[in-house]
Design an enzyme around this catalytic site. Structure first.
Site, PDB file in Angstrom:
ATOM      1  N   THR A 169      22.353  10.577  36.580  1.00 41.67           N
ATOM      2  CA  THR A 169      20.933  10.370  36.256  1.00 41.67           C
ATOM      3  C   THR A 169      20.746  10.569  34.749  1.00 41.67           C
ATOM      4  O   THR A 169      21.649  11.008  34.050  1.00 41.67           O
ATOM      5  CB  THR A 169      20.051  11.411  36.975  1.00 41.67           C
ATOM      6  OG1 THR A 169      20.289  12.688  36.368  1.00 41.67           O
ATOM      7  CG2 THR A 169      20.338  11.469  38.465  1.00 41.67           C
TER       8      THR A 169
ATOM      9  N   TYR B  17      19.493  26.877  31.335  1.00 37.21           N
ATOM     10  CA  TYR B  17      19.459  26.035  32.542  1.00 37.21           C
ATOM     11  C   TYR B  17      20.101  26.804  33.697  1.00 37.21           C
ATOM     12  O   TYR B  17      19.568  26.856  34.798  1.00 37.21           O
ATOM     13  CB  TYR B  17      20.209  24.731  32.268  1.00 37.21           C
ATOM     14  CG  TYR B  17      20.270  23.768  33.425  1.00 37.21           C
ATOM     15  CD1 TYR B  17      21.382  23.725  34.275  1.00 37.21           C
ATOM     16  CD2 TYR B  17      19.226  22.886  33.678  1.00 37.21           C
ATOM     17  CE1 TYR B  17      21.449  22.847  35.327  1.00 37.21           C
ATOM     18  CE2 TYR B  17      19.280  21.992  34.735  1.00 37.21           C
ATOM     19  CZ  TYR B  17      20.401  21.977  35.554  1.00 37.21           C
ATOM     20  OH  TYR B  17      20.463  21.088  36.616  1.00 37.21           O
TER      21      TYR B  17
END
Ligand SMILES: NC(=O)C1=CN([C@@H]2O[C@H](COP(=O)(O)OP(=O)(O)OC[C@H]3O[C@@H](n4cnc5c(N)ncnc54)[C@H](O)[C@@H]3O)[C@@H](O)[C@H]2O)C=CC1
Ligand SMILES: CCCCCC(=O)CC\C=C/C=C/C=C/[C@@H](O)[C@@H](O)CCCC(=O)O
Length: 268
Positions: A187, A150
């Site tokens: 989120t 990532y």
């Protein structure tokens, strides 16, 4: 402020992408919502239609890792709204196990979306100019040990986007390209931080993940959306990196050249 403008937002069906669509709609833009999640995407479109009225949004099923999908997304947007002025390449995942998938979405998807946006908006192609905002992360500015792949994709988004901003300026494309680097945001993606099926061999660093969350805190998507709005509307900004954390929102200042990099000299 954005009346008459048309925006494309990827990963629009939830999280940051949904908040980005909301602030763009709030300020008068019409928005194409692109997302791989068709069920959620259609629900969000319906919600926005109730809030902002008909003909302001269009949901288009799109997997940003697939060329034909993304090209189709742009084509349908132009057909519906007769042009594009704003593109937010936001879609992203965390999956350290299926790392090629992560690269194909987080990095290749942003490259694809940037190239399609430039083809569509640049003046030499008959476009009306515009702005691209690519979503990186604080992990694009420094390593996030529990998520090395990532981290790599976000560093890639940084380097690619800053280089393309220079290309756009040097070639007179009339398209600004800026980068958003948020810290942790509340989120669904954040929950992957605690999922072994997503962090794989790096799940062993879950204590570091917890301490990083403690250190950096968690932002609300609407706060980050204000940063997007700034990058979209401030026409003086091109090639800028906006860092947003609990403590601050700031434009990152980079060394002018490699000669100014903070270094410790060695004798070889
Ligand atoms: N949540 C956080 O802590 C932070 C998130 N970011 C970045 O913000 C962006 C949005 O993330 P969140 O809203 O937090 O995640 P999220 O998981 O809440 O939403 C991501 C959206 O992207 C969509 N998506 C996933 N793969 C896709 C694909 N191949 N094609 C099209 N759409 C796809 C999903 O369906 C979902 O609607 C990502 O690029 C992420 O890396 C950056 C910093 C912090
Ligand atoms: C794996 C879940 C990713 C969640 C989505 C994000 O992009 C979150 C990014 C938020 C914070 C990233 C922090 C990165 C910090 C590095 O720059 C480096 O400072 C970390 C070194 C450890 C430390 O700071 O103590």
């Amino acid at each position: 402020m954005l009346n008459g403008k048309v925006a494309i937002v990827t990963g629009a069906a939830q999280g940051l992408g949904r908040s980005f669509c909301d602030i763009l709609l709030q300020n008068g833009a019409r928005v194409a919502l692109l997302d791989v999640n068709e069920v959620l995407g259609k629900e969000v479109k319906d919600d926005f239609e109730k809030k902002y009225g008909p003909d302001k949004t269009q949901f288009i099923k799109c997997d940003v890792s697939k060329d034909e999908d993304f090209k189709d997304g742009f084509q349908k947007t132009v057909e519906k709204f007769s042009g594009v002025d704003i593109v937010c390449n936001n879609a992203g995942i965390v999956d350290e196990k299926n790392w090629e998938k992560t690269i194909s979405i987080n990095l290749a998807g942003v490259v694809r979306g940037t190239y399609l946006a430039l083809d569509c908006m640049k003046k030499e192609n008959g476009g009306r100019g515009g702005v691209i905002v690519n979503v990186a992360s604080l992990a694009g500015l420094g390593p996030l040990p529990p998520a090395p792949i990532y981290t790599a994709t976000k560093h890639g988004v940084m380097g690619f986007s800053r280089a393309m901003a220079a290309v756009s300026e040097l070639t007179g494309a009339g398209v600004r390209i800026n980068i958003l680097c948020p810290s942790f945001v509340s989120t669904d993606l954040l929950s992957t931080f605690h999922q072994e099926e997503k962090t794989g061999q790096f799940f062993c660093l879950k204590d570091l993940s917890a301490s990083l969350l403690e250190k950096y805190g968690v932002l609300e998507p609407a706060v980050v959306a204000k940063g997007l709005f700034l990058l979209v509307t401030d026409e003086s900004k091109n090639g800028e990196v906006l860092l947003i954390s609990r403590e601050r929102a700031a434009f990152v200042v980079f060394p002018k050249g490699t000669g100014e990099l903070p270094c410790v000299p060695v004798s070889l």
